[in-house]
Design an enzyme around this catalytic site. Structure first.
Site, PDB file in Angstrom:
ATOM      1  CG  HIS A   1     -11.589   7.431  -5.747  1.00 15.59           C
ATOM      2  ND1 HIS A   1     -11.785   8.256  -4.670  1.00 15.59           N
ATOM      3  CD2 HIS A   1     -10.722   8.087  -6.560  1.00 15.59           C
ATOM      4  CE1 HIS A   1     -11.075   9.355  -4.818  1.00 15.59           C
ATOM      5  NE2 HIS A   1     -10.401   9.276  -5.951  1.00 15.59           N
TER       6      HIS A   1
ATOM      7  CD  GLN B   1      -0.884   3.137 -12.926  1.00  9.84           C
ATOM      8  OE1 GLN B   1       0.072   2.668 -13.560  1.00  9.84           O
ATOM      9  NE2 GLN B   1      -0.715   4.053 -11.998  1.00  9.84           N
TER      10      GLN B   1
ATOM     11  CB  SER C   1      -4.933   3.397   2.016  1.00  9.33           C
ATOM     12  OG  SER C   1      -3.704   2.862   1.565  1.00  9.33           O
TER      13      SER C   1
ATOM     14  CB  SER D   1      -7.520   5.308 -12.271  1.00 11.01           C
ATOM     15  OG  SER D   1      -8.443   6.291 -11.918  1.00 11.01           O
TER      16      SER D   1
ATOM     17  CG  ASP E   1      -8.734   8.596  -9.354  1.00  7.33           C
ATOM     18  OD1 ASP E   1      -8.713   9.361  -8.385  1.00  7.33           O
ATOM     19  OD2 ASP E   1      -8.097   7.529  -9.375  1.00  7.33           O
TER      20      ASP E   1
ATOM     21  CB  CYS F   1     -12.350  13.516  -4.495  1.00  9.28           C
ATOM     22  SG  CYS F   1     -10.635  12.923  -4.452  1.00  9.28           S
TER      23      CYS F   1
ATOM     24  CB  SER G   1      -0.850   0.004   1.265  1.00  9.32           C
ATOM     25  OG  SER G   1      -2.206   0.112   0.940  1.00  9.32           O
TER      26      SER G   1
HETATM   27  P1  NAI Z   1      -4.318  20.116  -8.598  1.00  9.26           P
HETATM   28  O1  NAI Z   1      -2.975  20.641  -8.840  1.00  9.26           O
HETATM   29  O2  NAI Z   1      -5.293  19.990  -9.729  1.00  9.26           O
HETATM   30  O3  NAI Z   1      -5.061  20.984  -7.460  1.00  9.26           O
HETATM   31  C1  NAI Z   1      -4.464  21.466  -6.295  1.00  9.26           C
HETATM   32  C2  NAI Z   1      -4.941  22.919  -6.125  1.00  9.26           C
HETATM   33  O4  NAI Z   1      -4.508  23.411  -4.856  1.00  9.26           O
HETATM   34  C3  NAI Z   1      -4.353  23.851  -7.185  1.00  9.26           C
HETATM   35  O5  NAI Z   1      -5.384  24.516  -7.880  1.00  9.26           O
HETATM   36  C4  NAI Z   1      -3.487  24.819  -6.383  1.00  9.26           C
HETATM   37  O6  NAI Z   1      -3.482  26.123  -6.936  1.00  9.26           O
HETATM   38  C5  NAI Z   1      -4.147  24.784  -5.006  1.00  9.26           C
HETATM   39  N1  NAI Z   1      -3.277  25.168  -3.890  1.00  9.26           N
HETATM   40  C6  NAI Z   1      -1.945  24.941  -3.718  1.00  9.26           C
HETATM   41  N2  NAI Z   1      -1.527  25.455  -2.545  1.00  9.26           N
HETATM   42  C7  NAI Z   1      -2.608  26.010  -1.950  1.00  9.26           C
HETATM   43  C8  NAI Z   1      -2.830  26.675  -0.710  1.00  9.26           C
HETATM   44  N3  NAI Z   1      -1.835  26.895   0.137  1.00  9.26           N
HETATM   45  N4  NAI Z   1      -4.097  27.096  -0.423  1.00  9.26           N
HETATM   46  C9  NAI Z   1      -5.115  26.900  -1.284  1.00  9.26           C
HETATM   47  N5  NAI Z   1      -4.967  26.280  -2.475  1.00  9.26           N
HETATM   48  C10 NAI Z   1      -3.744  25.822  -2.797  1.00  9.26           C
HETATM   49  O7  NAI Z   1      -4.131  18.690  -7.914  1.00  9.26           O
HETATM   50  P2  NAI Z   1      -5.246  17.555  -7.731  1.00  9.26           P
HETATM   51  O8  NAI Z   1      -5.192  16.620  -8.880  1.00  9.26           O
HETATM   52  O9  NAI Z   1      -6.512  18.207  -7.361  1.00  9.26           O
HETATM   53  O10 NAI Z   1      -4.622  16.747  -6.490  1.00  9.26           O
HETATM   54  C11 NAI Z   1      -4.508  17.330  -5.206  1.00  9.26           C
HETATM   55  C12 NAI Z   1      -3.896  16.324  -4.240  1.00  9.26           C
HETATM   56  O11 NAI Z   1      -4.772  15.213  -4.079  1.00  9.26           O
HETATM   57  C13 NAI Z   1      -2.572  15.722  -4.705  1.00  9.26           C
HETATM   58  O12 NAI Z   1      -1.757  15.489  -3.582  1.00  9.26           O
HETATM   59  C14 NAI Z   1      -2.989  14.401  -5.314  1.00  9.26           C
HETATM   60  O13 NAI Z   1      -1.918  13.489  -5.373  1.00  9.26           O
HETATM   61  C15 NAI Z   1      -4.081  13.990  -4.368  1.00  9.26           C
HETATM   62  N6  NAI Z   1      -5.084  13.049  -4.843  1.00  9.26           N
HETATM   63  C16 NAI Z   1      -5.750  12.353  -3.871  1.00  9.26           C
HETATM   64  C17 NAI Z   1      -6.730  11.459  -4.199  1.00  9.26           C
HETATM   65  C18 NAI Z   1      -7.433  10.701  -3.134  1.00  9.26           C
HETATM   66  O14 NAI Z   1      -8.148   9.757  -3.439  1.00  9.26           O
HETATM   67  N7  NAI Z   1      -7.296  11.051  -1.879  1.00  9.26           N
HETATM   68  C19 NAI Z   1      -7.117  11.207  -5.602  1.00  9.26           C
HETATM   69  C20 NAI Z   1      -6.390  12.025  -6.546  1.00  9.26           C
HETATM   70  C21 NAI Z   1      -5.416  12.908  -6.165  1.00  9.26           C
END
Ligand code: NAI
Length: 478
Positions: free
Chosen positions: A399, A411, A81, A407, A235, A240, A76
């Site tokens: 998810h 892969q 998770s 997704s 995804d 989310c 994992s």
């Molecule tokens: P993204 O880059 O599309 O969005 C992140 C946003 O946060 C950007 O618009 C950025 O401008 C903003 N941001 C950065 N610093 C900030 C701050 N201090 N205050 C407010 N806004 C801020 O990235 P995405 O694809 O949305 O992914 C975000 C995170 O979630 C990543 O770490 C990714 O790996 C993770 N993720 C988690 C998933 C889950 O199932 N938990 C699924 C997919 C992605």
């Protein structure tokens, strides 16, 4: 057949197998990969080390890779998770029993310590009888990072010093490297040289890959699976939208309707989170640092302001940024009594947990696994989900299958590309070509009863695209 593995309880395998069976029906993309490539076995000879949340959906991915000919070892990518019944079912395999497992070596259980987590990663990178894997399938880049850091220390002939690490977790990584350097000073260099490529699942891992490539440090080619449209626009967003409130509900069972919820970040993940909270009747506020995303949030109807403006009045806080220190300990000290604070971004540094633990007079009361109340000296508390790690996988089950089928089909295609066409991919970071992205979407239309309109030859000529696609330029943003 005997093989090494470590999971919580093989007795859970039957339950896991039943859920895998239900998930297979919901994962038409992966099942189409099995139908298309099950006989030709394009992954024969591939030794894939996977580091990705060990859930039921991932079990279907693992068994698809095996059906395509690969040998697989799995961990994992997060300490909370793993779904223990999924891990057990994968080890036992479709035809094995708990007494005679016949499946795939998995090293994962829900609630690992950091030491156990990195031990598991090391085990999955250790191929019995071989130097190591020849492919990595990563989520967040931890496996890729271990191989790169190890190689870096070995090349420099430097001994890592865990006491200099900037975080507790990095200290654990350095301890692993200190030991392996003593055991075999060429261990990670050899493993790195054997790897044909890595396919990376998430925004944060992709970010790490581009940074390494920019610094000239990337050891092998990578495919950025996250930026397939059928990954990040589905995804990250719709996944989310489903699993964020699932996590909040299972953790707290608090009524979301009427509450004020703050979503930090309005990227793909933030958009899905804000929509789901609004769907429950919450009054949603967004924070952003990027003017384009801030404007998008405003036009989608959300109030956009700074965290400091609303920190004392909101009820629920969710970080979705992939950035660090987004909610500080000081901000948590100013929140309402029993404000809920959770993170859905990849790593646990979005919420300053280290600072919270160090706050004078702070007291931690565990309500149940992955739900903790932190009491400040003045008596008010905040409820922290999954110790600041991604709450949709820590407090819920991540998810659902249908979105993960998109997704994971990316892969599988990316693994086939890098493994079977190695010479076409000199070391760099790539995305899959658009016709494959469109193919992934196509594979999921029938299940939803979607009828696609076909372009006529004349229309296709008028638009300047082939009748069979691809339909959009690479610059198109969907
Ligand atoms: P993204 O880059 O599309 O969005 C992140 C946003 O946060 C950007 O618009 C950025 O401008 C903003 N941001 C950065 N610093 C900030 C701050 N201090 N205050 C407010 N806004 C801020 O990235 P995405 O694809 O949305 O992914 C975000 C995170 O979630 C990543 O770490 C990714 O790996 C993770 N993720 C988690 C998933 C889950 O199932 N938990 C699924 C997919 C992605």
């Amino acid at each position: 057949m005997t093989f090494d593995y470590k999971v919580a309880d093989l007795g859970l395998a039957e339950f896991g197998r039943k859920e895998i069976r239900l998930a297979e029906h919901e994962m038409p993309g992966l099942m189409a990969m099995r139908a298309q490539y099950g006989e030709s076995k394009p992954l024969a000879g591939a030794r894939i080390m996977g580091s990705l949340h060990m859930t039921i959906q991932t079990a279907v991915l693992i068994e698809t890779l095996v059906a395509l000919g690969a040998e697989v070892r799995w961990v994992s990518c997060n300490i909370f998770s793993t779904q223990d019944h999924a891990a057990a079912a994968v080890v036992v395999g479709p035809n094995g029993t708990a007494d005679a497992p016949q499946g795939v070596p998995v090293f994962a259980w829900k609630g690992e310590t950091l030491e156990e987590y990195w031990w598991c990663t090391e085990q999955a990178l250790t191929w019995p009888g071989n130097d190591g894997p020849n492919m990595i399938l990563d989520d967040g880049g931890d496996a890729t990072m271990l191989v790169h850091k190890g190689t870096e220390f070995e090349k420099a002939g430097a001994v890592p010093d865990p006491s200099t690490a900037e975080s507790e977790e990095y200290g654990v990584v350095l301890s692993v490297l200190t030991r392996t350097l003593q055991e075999d000073p060429q261990r990670w260099t050899t493993i790195g040289q054997g790897i044909k490529g890595v396919t990376e699942e998430t925004t944060t891992g992709v970010h790490r890959l581009y940074e390494m490539h920019k610094a000239g440090a990337l050891l092998f080619p990578a495919i950025n699976v996250n930026d397939s449209v059928t990954k990040s626009k589905f995804d990250n967003k719709y996944g989310c939208r489903h699993s964020l409130i699932d996590g909040i509900n299972r953790a707290t069972d608090v009524l979301i309707g009427g509450k004020v919820a703050v979503v930090c970040g309005y990227g793909d993940v933030g958009k899905g989170c804000a929509e789901s909270l609004r769907g429950q009747g919450a009054r949603v506020i967004v924070t952003e640092i990027d003017p384009i995303c801030a404007l998008q949030a405003a036009m989608d109807g959300y109030q956009v302001t700074t965290l400091d403006d609303v920190v004392g009045t909101a009820d629920i806080f969710v970080t979705t940024t992939g950035n660090k220190d987004v909610i500080t300990a000081d901000q948590m000290s100013r929140m309402k009594h029993q404000a809920i604070v959770g993170n859905i971004g990849h790593f646990d540094n979005e919420i300053d947990m280290a600072g919270l633990y160090k706050t004078a007079g702070i007291e931690r009361v565990t309500i149940k696994p992955q739900v903790d109340e932190f009491r400040f000296a003045d008596g008010h508390t905040v409820i922290i989900l999954s110790e600041g790690r991604l709450l949709n996988l820590g407090n819920a089950t991540g998810h659902p299958s249908f979105v993960m089928s998109n997704s994971f089909t990316n892969q599988v295609l990316a693994q086939i590309e890098l493994f079977a066409k190695t010479t076409e991919y000199p070391t760099d970071v790539y995305v899959l070509p658009k016709h494959l992205d469109e193919m992934v979407a196509r594979l999921h239309l029938d299940a939803l009863g979607v009828k696609l309109t076909e372009l006529s030859k004349e229309q296709a000529e008028y638009l300047g695209v082939p009748v069979e696609g691809p339909y959009k330029s690479d610059a198109y943003r969907y």
